[in-house]
Write a protein that holds these residues in place. Structure first.
Motif, short mmCIF file in Angstrom:
data_model
loop_
_atom_site.label_atom_id
_atom_site.label_comp_id
_atom_site.label_asym_id
_atom_site.label_seq_id
_atom_site.Cartn_x
_atom_site.Cartn_y
_atom_site.Cartn_z
N VAL A 333 -34.54 35.85 15.76
CA VAL A 333 -33.40 36.45 15.04
C VAL A 333 -32.08 35.81 15.43
CG1 VAL A 333 -34.57 38.65 14.72
CG2 VAL A 333 -33.12 38.32 16.74
N THR A 334 -32.13 34.80 16.31
CA THR A 334 -30.90 34.16 16.78
C THR A 334 -30.74 32.81 16.09
OG1 THR A 334 -31.15 35.17 18.96
CG2 THR A 334 -29.61 33.34 18.77
N PRO A 335 -29.71 32.62 15.28
CA PRO A 335 -29.52 31.33 14.62
C PRO A 335 -29.04 30.27 15.61
CG PRO A 335 -27.68 32.78 14.14
CD PRO A 335 -28.67 33.61 14.90
N LEU A 336 -29.44 29.03 15.36
CA LEU A 336 -28.99 27.91 16.17
C LEU A 336 -27.59 27.50 15.70
CD1 LEU A 336 -29.71 25.75 18.35
CD2 LEU A 336 -30.55 24.32 16.47
N LEU A 337 -26.59 27.68 16.56
CA LEU A 337 -25.20 27.45 16.19
C LEU A 337 -24.63 26.14 16.72
CD1 LEU A 337 -23.67 31.01 16.71
CD2 LEU A 337 -24.83 30.06 14.70
N CYS A 338 -25.38 25.44 17.56
CA CYS A 338 -24.84 24.27 18.24
C CYS A 338 -25.79 23.08 18.15
CB CYS A 338 -24.59 24.57 19.73
SG CYS A 338 -23.60 26.04 20.00
N ARG A 339 -25.22 21.90 18.06
CA ARG A 339 -25.98 20.66 18.17
C ARG A 339 -25.32 19.83 19.27
NH1 ARG A 339 -30.98 20.65 16.08
NH2 ARG A 339 -31.10 20.94 13.82
N VAL A 340 -25.84 19.99 20.47
CA VAL A 340 -25.35 19.27 21.64
C VAL A 340 -26.53 18.54 22.25
CG1 VAL A 340 -24.01 19.45 23.77
CG2 VAL A 340 -23.70 21.16 21.97
#
Length: 618
Positions: A333-340
């Motif tokens: 239920v947690t969206p991926l918000l970062c691309r690091v």
């Protein structure tokens, strides 16, 4: 109006609370008793106290004699060999000066070891890495055991150091505790270029000089490595759990704001010890909600797989029982918000500039994906952490986090995520339970079915790769790499070779009872397989040619082989773990628990050792 909490997040939190009722109650009772029995110098004899302040300068000595001043114990992971910890050399002087400004005293209570997986990767010393966490926890306890302190500041950054400091500090959970990081080094050689050179070296297309030059341009100055591995995941966790002062995670060591935030942490912990902030004890901050917030943060940012072990161990130190099912459901239920990097080309400096943790925390709070109603070192409520610090000449001021991302290739809002889930998955089946991180794995590689090639060491794998024996579809089954076998070393040295084979068009994957790395990347890897081979786990039954299926989408890890269930397990390799200090950790290996229980080698750390396994039935 408060945002409605996501129902899955609420349900998982309630399940953890129910599961942990007995162990959490026992922990809190222990901490309350410690507070009642005398948390500081009031219980010391005159001889005890005289020993404790003998080396203090005059003003501090008098303050401790009088007994009215707050005394803060500093537990430091300083050494000047590791870039991430070298900046801590200056911190005690900054902290003591800031404390004196508010009528408090600071003493360096003790130092803990800080080892670097980047230095020991693929070396015998890596077999001490996981156990160093528990040694650090013990060292933290020894530092604070003098009973001289009203509060503590913990100085640490990297992989096992922060979890170890926190596990140790939680045994003194009746005290206020704040974590003060050193920050990342400034950006050097871009991470994709570093990875490219590593793969070229693995293929024999460039020499060691070119490889060392690339690595030196990447790791070039004081501060943490700039990729989003375990060290920088640690800093995210301390921030989202409310154990930093807000915005402390990713300020560079040479930025004047770093020193200002360190001074602010010192003044804040002194205020907390003075009773001005309400229930600011560490035990009141690290509760079920804080652990769930940490897991959500790990998923939203694409953080390190190592924390599927460390967070479980941290939780158990506070009497809280968490398992991989909890991680899996929260990831869903947690969206991926970062691309690091390794989940994208940017480093943590670019992430911080794009909006950083303040932006991410605000987005998650507004979406009901974090518990807002928690205690932090700065008081009640996590909303304070949806902000960004600035130096105004007289100290630190905080402003609301950016409303929008400065670079949506790096950080995005919940409404437009990179992926609908966080990418950490639980897989289970014939071979046991394991963890896989797919946020950096292309969708076409999420499911691999191929013949097994079995290895008992990463050296065997690399020798066969160099000999050209692995140019084919296969799943590498690397066993006897768990905590009981050899200390569960990271196997990141395999990453370039596996990447080369995948780039050549072969279907490849890794299945292991060892760890991979905070830098787990583009090749699918089912790691932490539990039970491990050394405890008779089914991974010890796999033979060359068995058809293994690793399906991250379906959450399955299966094997097709005649009479697999009835096969005997292969014996452990006849290796003797001596040299490089490994013989000193024989007891740790013998006592270490399963990966899904935190791989703890400290029996009795909490009451969890007396309860049934925490995994929920399907």
């Amino acid at each position: 109006m408060a945002t409605r909490l996501n129902p899955t997040l609420d349900a998982v939190t309630q399940r953890i609370r129910h599961r942990s009722e007995r162990t959490r109650s026992a922990y809190l009772a222990q901490m309350r008793a410690a507070g009642r029995d005398g948390r500081n110098r009031s219980v010391l004899s005159c001889g005890n106290l005289a020993h404790g302040f003998a080396a203090c300068p005059g003003g501090d000595k008098q303050a401790l004699k009088d007994g009215e001043s707050v005394n803060v114990g500093i537990v430091t992971a300083y050494n000047d060999m590791l870039s991430a910890h070298q900046p801590f050399e200056r911190f005690p002087a900054i902290i003591k000066a800031a404390l004196n400004e508010v009528g408090a005293v600071g003493q360096v209570a003790g130092g803990v070891p800080a080892m670097c997986d980047g230095v020991t990767q693929g070396q015998p010393g890596m077999e001490l890495s996981l156990f160093s966490r528990d040694a650090i926890a013990m060292g933290t306890a020894i530092a604070l055991s003098h009973n001289m302190f009203d509060a503590a500041l913990c100085l640490g950054v990297c992989d096992k150091i922060v979890p170890g400091l926190l596990i140790g500090a939680l045994r003194f959970g009746h005290l206020p505790v704040i974590f003060a990081p050193a920050g990342p080094m400034r950006s050097g050689l871009p991470n994709p270029e570093k990875a490219r050179v590593r793969q070229l070296y693995a293929e024999g297309k460039v020499g060691r000089d070119a490889l060392l030059d690339a690595e030196s341009q990447s790791y070039h100055s004081p501060g943490t490595c700039t990729f989003y591995g375990t060290a920088n995941s640690n800093q995210m966790l301390m921030e989202i759990m409310g154990l930093h002062v807000p915005g402390a995670a990713f300020i560079n060591p040479d930025d004047p704001l770093r020193d200002a935030l360190t001074a602010e942490a010192a003044k804040q912990v002194a205020a907390n010890a003075g009773g001005g902030q309400g229930p600011a004890a560490l035990a009141d901050i690290v509760d079920e909600r804080a652990i769930v917030n940490a897991i959500v943060g790990l998923n939203a940012t694409g953080g390190s797989t190592n924390h599927t072990i460390h967070l479980i161990a941290i939780a158990r130190a506070a009497g809280i029982l968490v398992d991989w099912t909890d991680f899996h459901e929260l990831a869903g239920v947690t969206p991926l918000l970062c691309r690091v990097y390794p989940n994208g080309p940017a480093d943590v400096n670019h992430f911080h500039a794009a909006g950083g943790l303040g932006f991410v925390i605000r987005e998650l709070l507004d979406a009901g994906l974090l518990h807002e109603d928690v205690m932090t070192v700065c008081g009640h409520g996590l909303r304070r952490y949806a902000s960004e610090p600035f130096e105004d000449g007289a100290g630190v001021v905080w402003r609301p986090a950016a409303e929008t991302s400065a670079n949506t290739d790096i950080a995005r809002p919940v409404a437009e995520p990179f992926a609908p889930d966080g990418g950490l998955r639980l897989v289970d089946g014939d071979l046991g339970r394991a963890v896989i991180k797919i946020s950096a794995v292309k969708p076409e590689h999420h499911c691999v079915e191929a013949p097994a090639v079995v290895f008992d060491s990463q050296e065997d794998f690399l020798d066969r790769f160099r000999a050209g024996e692995l140019d084919r579809d296969f799943i590498a089954v690397l066993r006897f790499q768990g905590p009981r076998a050899n200390g569960m070393p990271e196997l990141h040295k395999l990453t370039p070779a596996l990447g080369v084979l995948q780039d050549r068009g072969f279907a490849v994957a890794l299945v292991t009872d060892g760890r991979m790395s905070g830098a787990s990347g583009k090749v699918p890897a089912a790691i932490h397989v539990s039970p491990e081979a050394a405890l008779g786990g089914a991974i010890a039954k796999v033979r060359d040619g068995d058809i293994v299926r690793l399906d991250a989408a379906a959450g399955r890890l299966t094997v097709s082989a005649a009479e697999f269930a009835g096969r005997p397990a292969a014996p452990a390799p006849a290796t003797i773990q001596t040299g490089m200090g490994r013989e000193l950790f024989t007891g740790f290996r013998q006592l270490c628990g399963p990966a899904e229980e935190g791989a703890l080698s400290v029996p009795g750390l909490c009451e969890a050792a007396e309860v049934a396994p925490v995994a929920e039935p399907a």
